[in-house]
Design an enzyme around this catalytic site. Structure first.
Site, mmCIF file in Angstrom:
data_model
loop_
_atom_site.group_PDB
_atom_site.id
_atom_site.type_symbol
_atom_site.label_atom_id
_atom_site.label_comp_id
_atom_site.label_asym_id
_atom_site.label_seq_id
_atom_site.Cartn_x
_atom_site.Cartn_y
_atom_site.Cartn_z
ATOM 1 C CG ASN A 11 -1.687 1.263 1.423
ATOM 2 O OD1 ASN A 11 -1.800 2.060 0.481
ATOM 3 N ND2 ASN A 11 -2.239 1.477 2.607
ATOM 4 C CE LYS A 13 0.254 3.544 4.743
ATOM 5 N NZ LYS A 13 -0.021 3.681 6.157
ATOM 6 C CG HIS A 97 -5.845 1.772 5.115
ATOM 7 N ND1 HIS A 97 -5.437 2.750 5.989
ATOM 8 C CD2 HIS A 97 -4.790 0.943 4.945
ATOM 9 C CE1 HIS A 97 -4.174 2.522 6.332
ATOM 10 N NE2 HIS A 97 -3.757 1.429 5.710
ATOM 11 C CD GLU A 99 -3.030 5.545 6.649
ATOM 12 O OE1 GLU A 99 -3.034 5.636 5.417
ATOM 13 O OE2 GLU A 99 -2.072 5.067 7.289
ATOM 14 C CD GLU A 169 -3.600 -2.787 7.218
ATOM 15 O OE1 GLU A 169 -2.504 -3.017 6.715
ATOM 16 O OE2 GLU A 169 -4.232 -1.724 7.013
ATOM 17 N N GLY A 175 2.100 2.270 10.589
ATOM 18 C CA GLY A 175 2.967 3.433 10.436
ATOM 19 C C GLY A 175 3.655 3.858 11.723
ATOM 20 C CB SER A 214 5.079 -1.506 11.779
ATOM 21 O OG SER A 214 4.571 -0.200 11.959
HETATM 22 C C1 PEP Z 1 -0.895 0.047 5.857
HETATM 23 O O1 PEP Z 1 -1.002 1.246 5.664
HETATM 24 O O2 PEP Z 1 -1.731 -0.738 5.426
HETATM 25 C C2 PEP Z 1 0.249 -0.411 6.631
HETATM 26 C C3 PEP Z 1 0.259 -1.643 7.046
HETATM 27 O O3 PEP Z 1 1.247 0.522 6.849
HETATM 28 P P1 PEP Z 1 2.669 0.263 7.545
HETATM 29 O O4 PEP Z 1 3.216 -1.043 6.999
HETATM 30 O O5 PEP Z 1 3.499 1.430 7.181
HETATM 31 O O6 PEP Z 1 2.404 0.149 9.015
#
Ligand code: PEP
Length: 252
Positions: A11, A13, A97, A99, A169, A175, A214
């Site tokens: 992803n 973003k 997601h 966000e 997630e 993040g 992460s």
């Molecule tokens: C995501 O945005 O789906 C995600 C898992 O981000 P990150 O790996 O940066 O935590």
């Protein structure tokens, strides 16, 4: 038990430009050519999808969107429909997601609508679910994840998960550099699969449940070795071809 082919999806973003993206996909494509243990996909910002589609045409890497409209077409300024994503060769689209849920006010029913719009356009939704730190600390992780899943099941039925991917997630891990332990992640993945199994065992056995939060090359191996973790949804680490390819390699 069904064999589930792992999926590692990046992803991106709101990152990248044409030059950086062309270089990133070229390296990923070349790296993925060398092995085929997992499905690999990247989800660029909308505006970079045509470029990615051109560079990745002919396989083996899939691509997808990060969001879509609930509508098919019409006077919806700024929106992108599922059929537009399909037209540019997308296979997947991320829905729900965290966000989008927190920054853009997407609630469970809107996410369920987007999930349906994705399937109506013959895209595979990657449905994101997960709890905040506060919810985890007050022992509400399972309630939250169940509520997020139920909204989709109520609207589209459990059998819709034959054509979907789930991404667990935890919001506190996205993040932040703070990865869930393999045990924490496996517990929630087992819970998700178990919940679906009560309704339809074969759907539960077949659905891919990705971990996201992460994930890095150093943590991927242990996470992906868990019995109910079928791949990763990778944010930050998917912007480095080397890091992303190492995660893909760990997904055996
Ligand atoms: C995501 O945005 O789906 C995600 C898992 O981000 P990150 O790996 O940066 O935590």
């Amino acid at each position: 038990m069904a064999t589930r082919r792992p999926l590692v999806a990046g992803n991106w973003k709101m990152h990248g430009n044409r030059v950086e993206t062309a270089a990133l996909v070229a390296t990923i494509r070349h790296g993925v050519d060398a092995f085929s243990v997992a499905d690999v996909a990247v989800c660029p910002p909308f505006i970079l999808i045509p470029l990615v589609a051109e560079k990745l045409a002919g396989g083996p890497v899939f691509w997808g969107g990060q969001n879509l409209s609930t509508h098919k077409s019409g006077a919806y300024t700024g929106e992108i429909s599922g059929s537009m994503l399909k037209d540019y060769g997308c296979t997947y689209v991320i829905v729900g997601h965290s966000e989008r849920r927190t920054l853009y006010g997407e609630n469970d029913s809107l996410v369920a609508e987007k999930y349906g719009a994705a399937q109506a356009a013959e895209l595979i939704p990657i449905l994101c679910v997960g709890e905040t730190l506060q919810e985890r600390e007050s022992n509400r992780t399972e309630d939250v994840v169940a509520r997020q899943l139920n909204a989709v099941i109520r609207a589209h039925g459990v059998s819709s998960f034959k054509h979907a991917v789930i991404a667990y997630e935890p919001v506190w891990a996205i993040g932040t550099g703070k990865t869930a332990t393999p045990e924490q992640a496996q517990d929630v993945h087992r819970f998700i699969r178990g919940r679906l199994a009560v309704m339809d065992k074969s759907v539960a056995d077949g659905v891919r449940i990705l971990y996201g939060g992460s994930m890095k090359a150093t943590s991927a191996g242990e996470l992906l070795a868990q019995p109910d973790i079928d791949g990763g949804l990778v944010g930050g680490a998917s912007l480095s071809a080397d890091e992303f390819l190492s995660i893909c390699r760990a997904a055996k």
